[in-house]
Design a protein around this motif. Structure first.
Motif, PDB file in Angstrom:
ATOM      1  N   THR A 172      39.971  30.214  38.215  1.00 45.34           N
ATOM      2  CA  THR A 172      41.764  29.814  38.442  1.00 45.34           C
ATOM      3  C   THR A 172      42.447  30.839  38.745  1.00 45.34           C
ATOM      4  O   THR A 172      42.125  31.825  38.065  1.00 45.34           O
ATOM      5  CB  THR A 172      41.790  28.982  37.069  1.00 45.34           C
ATOM      6  N   SER A 173      43.563  30.693  38.739  1.00 41.00           N
ATOM      7  CA  SER A 173      44.883  31.388  38.997  1.00 41.00           C
ATOM      8  C   SER A 173      45.307  31.961  37.457  1.00 41.00           C
ATOM      9  O   SER A 173      45.523  33.514  37.560  1.00 41.00           O
ATOM     10  CB  SER A 173      45.824  30.870  39.900  1.00 41.00           C
ATOM     11  N   ARG A 174      44.747  31.962  36.478  1.00 42.33           N
ATOM     12  CA  ARG A 174      45.067  32.187  35.058  1.00 42.33           C
ATOM     13  C   ARG A 174      44.505  33.402  35.178  1.00 42.33           C
ATOM     14  O   ARG A 174      44.429  34.454  34.906  1.00 42.33           O
ATOM     15  CB  ARG A 174      45.302  31.362  34.469  1.00 42.33           C
ATOM     16  N   ILE A 175      43.336  32.945  35.439  1.00 41.84           N
ATOM     17  CA  ILE A 175      41.823  34.220  35.406  1.00 41.84           C
ATOM     18  C   ILE A 175      41.687  34.955  36.359  1.00 41.84           C
ATOM     19  O   ILE A 175      41.536  35.940  36.360  1.00 41.84           O
ATOM     20  CB  ILE A 175      40.671  33.825  35.385  1.00 41.84           C
ATOM     21  N   ALA A 176      42.256  34.544  38.057  1.00 40.85           N
ATOM     22  CA  ALA A 176      42.950  35.737  39.022  1.00 40.85           C
ATOM     23  C   ALA A 176      43.626  36.732  38.106  1.00 40.85           C
ATOM     24  O   ALA A 176      43.476  37.459  38.408  1.00 40.85           O
ATOM     25  CB  ALA A 176      43.300  35.315  39.980  1.00 40.85           C
ATOM     26  N   GLU A 177      45.145  36.277  37.479  1.00 37.58           N
ATOM     27  CA  GLU A 177      45.465  37.353  37.399  1.00 37.58           C
ATOM     28  C   GLU A 177      45.138  38.020  36.177  1.00 37.58           C
ATOM     29  O   GLU A 177      45.672  39.551  36.097  1.00 37.58           O
ATOM     30  CB  GLU A 177      47.395  36.092  36.225  1.00 37.58           C
ATOM     31  N   ASP A 178      43.979  37.666  35.415  1.00 38.23           N
ATOM     32  CA  ASP A 178      43.822  38.829  34.197  1.00 38.23           C
ATOM     33  C   ASP A 178      43.171  39.387  34.686  1.00 38.23           C
ATOM     34  O   ASP A 178      42.938  41.066  34.484  1.00 38.23           O
ATOM     35  CB  ASP A 178      43.207  38.128  33.259  1.00 38.23           C
ATOM     36  N   PHE A 179      42.162  39.595  36.169  1.00 40.42           N
ATOM     37  CA  PHE A 179      41.651  41.150  36.501  1.00 40.42           C
ATOM     38  C   PHE A 179      42.714  41.694  37.143  1.00 40.42           C
ATOM     39  O   PHE A 179      42.430  42.924  37.031  1.00 40.42           O
ATOM     40  CB  PHE A 179      40.317  39.584  37.636  1.00 40.42           C
ATOM     41  N   LEU A 180      43.587  41.261  37.252  1.00 39.71           N
ATOM     42  CA  LEU A 180      44.387  41.504  38.766  1.00 39.71           C
ATOM     43  C   LEU A 180      45.214  42.720  37.652  1.00 39.71           C
ATOM     44  O   LEU A 180      44.957  44.018  37.403  1.00 39.71           O
ATOM     45  CB  LEU A 180      45.741  40.859  39.127  1.00 39.71           C
ATOM     46  N   SER A 181      45.544  42.084  35.972  1.00 37.74           N
ATOM     47  CA  SER A 181      45.640  43.066  35.573  1.00 37.74           C
ATOM     48  C   SER A 181      45.423  44.238  35.020  1.00 37.74           C
ATOM     49  O   SER A 181      46.002  44.904  34.626  1.00 37.74           O
ATOM     50  CB  SER A 181      46.839  42.044  34.146  1.00 37.74           C
ATOM     51  N   ARG A 182      44.301  44.089  35.215  1.00 38.01           N
ATOM     52  CA  ARG A 182      43.659  45.163  34.373  1.00 38.01           C
ATOM     53  C   ARG A 182      42.762  45.968  36.321  1.00 38.01           C
ATOM     54  O   ARG A 182      41.904  46.798  35.978  1.00 38.01           O
ATOM     55  CB  ARG A 182      42.239  44.649  33.709  1.00 38.01           C
ATOM     56  N   GLY A 183      43.187  45.409  37.319  1.00 36.55           N
ATOM     57  CA  GLY A 183      43.630  46.808  37.963  1.00 36.55           C
ATOM     58  C   GLY A 183      42.367  45.961  39.063  1.00 36.55           C
ATOM     59  O   GLY A 183      41.766  46.979  39.865  1.00 36.55           O
ATOM     60  N   PHE A 184      41.357  45.310  39.055  1.00 35.78           N
ATOM     61  CA  PHE A 184      40.876  44.294  40.039  1.00 35.78           C
ATOM     62  C   PHE A 184      41.260  43.073  40.789  1.00 35.78           C
ATOM     63  O   PHE A 184      42.491  42.989  40.700  1.00 35.78           O
ATOM     64  CB  PHE A 184      39.943  43.572  39.360  1.00 35.78           C
ATOM     65  N   ALA A 185      40.575  44.246  41.825  1.00 34.19           N
ATOM     66  CA  ALA A 185      41.370  43.282  43.725  1.00 34.19           C
ATOM     67  C   ALA A 185      39.835  42.039  43.434  1.00 34.19           C
ATOM     68  O   ALA A 185      39.286  42.128  42.556  1.00 34.19           O
ATOM     69  CB  ALA A 185      40.983  43.986  45.382  1.00 34.19           C
ATOM     70  N   ILE A 186      40.637  40.777  43.783  1.00 32.89           N
ATOM     71  CA  ILE A 186      39.650  39.717  43.982  1.00 32.89           C
ATOM     72  C   ILE A 186      39.756  39.662  45.709  1.00 32.89           C
ATOM     73  O   ILE A 186      40.108  39.624  46.512  1.00 32.89           O
ATOM     74  CB  ILE A 186      40.857  39.100  44.041  1.00 32.89           C
ATOM     75  N   SER A 187      38.313  39.296  45.959  1.00 31.75           N
ATOM     76  CA  SER A 187      37.947  38.500  47.096  1.00 31.75           C
ATOM     77  C   SER A 187      37.336  37.470  47.354  1.00 31.75           C
ATOM     78  O   SER A 187      37.009  36.590  45.847  1.00 31.75           O
ATOM     79  CB  SER A 187      36.481  39.638  47.998  1.00 31.75           C
ATOM     80  N   PHE A 188      37.663  36.604  48.410  1.00 32.61           N
ATOM     81  CA  PHE A 188      37.005  35.228  48.448  1.00 32.61           C
ATOM     82  C   PHE A 188      36.318  34.948  49.782  1.00 32.61           C
ATOM     83  O   PHE A 188      36.289  35.830  51.247  1.00 32.61           O
ATOM     84  CB  PHE A 188      38.210  34.735  48.982  1.00 32.61           C
ATOM     85  N   ASP A 189      35.903  34.005  49.724  1.00 30.14           N
ATOM     86  CA  ASP A 189      34.576  34.108  50.531  1.00 30.14           C
ATOM     87  C   ASP A 189      35.029  32.155  50.891  1.00 30.14           C
ATOM     88  O   ASP A 189      35.753  32.008  51.734  1.00 30.14           O
ATOM     89  CB  ASP A 189      33.246  33.503  49.980  1.00 30.14           C
TER      90      ASP A 189
END
Ligand SMILES: [Zn+2]
Length: 270
Positions: A172-189
């Motif tokens: 979800t977008s909330r989970i994405a924001e949690d990872f972003l706040s820990r310095g992780f980039a996000i990739s999509f497929d």
């Protein structure tokens, strides 16, 4: 060799490419397509490194996939040798996978968690980012929530910036924001080209934290759905990302190249 596209996660080392691997890579070179080829166990990690050594437009990650926990344990000695190769740019794919295990199977869950923690510690020692795999059980976000919990506990081992990539993001977008706040980039497929399920998550990722990947040979994007995927198809994912975000495709293409290079400290193509 210019970098026109960077597919942040592929498995050119897998047997699905045995028949035409060289041809595929030659086509990639002609089109300026680069990729990070990902190891999922000892054998495929070794193969990823060999490919990276052989081809300029290929980099490698080394690690053990959570679903391999039944057959492989972390082997620090083996990976310590492999990690010395200068084209190893991350540890993983590592993480937690709840998709194929029952919620009561705490033994497997504990084994997966230990395997993940070993790789977090190893990445810390070798100052490398993580290539994270998370796959929740149907209708839940369990694997992502558990990964975030592990990352929280292991905070001192994580890089504050460019901690890694959450690959094949399906949260979800909330989970994405949690990872972003820990310095992780996000990739999509590929799936983003035929379902709108991830649109909200795609829109919350800042442009400088967005990556594109194929996870080939799996999950081909439209119009190749059902066929074997390949890194060259990353262009279709980038076009879809741009459309969903209301951004220019060319701008997103450039951003994904720049971001992949930054997250994985790749100095080529400058
Ligand atoms: Zn993968």
């Amino acid at each position: 060799m210019t970098i026109n596209y960077f597919d942040a996660h592929s498995h050119l080392n897998f047997s699905q490419f045995d028949g035409d691997r060289e041809e595929c890579i030659k086509e990639m070179q002609e089109a300026g397509i680069w990729t990070i080829t990902v190891g999922t166990d000892k054998k495929t990690s070794e193969e990823a490194v060999l490919l990276a050594e052989q081809y300029r437009n290929i980099y490698a990650t080394i690690g053990i996939h959570p679903t391999d926990v039944a057959t492989e344990l972390w082997d620090g000695e083996f990976f310590s040798t492999l990690v010395r190769h200068p084209k190893v740019v991350a540890i993983g794919e590592c993480g937690l996978d709840c998709f194929r295990i029952s919620p009561e199977d705490t033994t497997t869950k504990t084994q997966q968690r230990e395997l993940f923690e070993a790789q977090i510690a190893f990445a810390h020692i070798h100052e490398l980012p993580l290539m994270i795999h998370g796959r929740p059980s149907k209708g839940t976000m369990d694997a992502y929530e558990d990964i975030l919990e592990v990352l929280n506990e292991q905070k001192e081992f994580l890089r504050e910036k460019d901690a890694g990539d959450v690959h094949f993001f399906a949260g979800t977008s909330r989970i994405a924001e949690d990872f972003l706040s820990r310095g992780f980039a996000i990739s999509f497929d590929g799936p983003i080209t035929f379902t709108d399920e991830y649109n909200e998550a795609i829109r919350v990722v800042p442009q400088d934290m967005l990556l594109a990947e194929t996870d080939s040979p799996f999950a081909a994007p439209a119009p190749f759905r059902g066929k074997r995927n390949q890194p060259a198809y990353v262009a279709h994912i980038i076009k879809t990302l741009a459309d969903i975000r209301g951004e220019d495709t060319e701008e997103v293409r450039q951003a994904t190249v720049r971001n992949t290079k930054r997250v994985f400290a790749i100095k080529e193509g400058e």
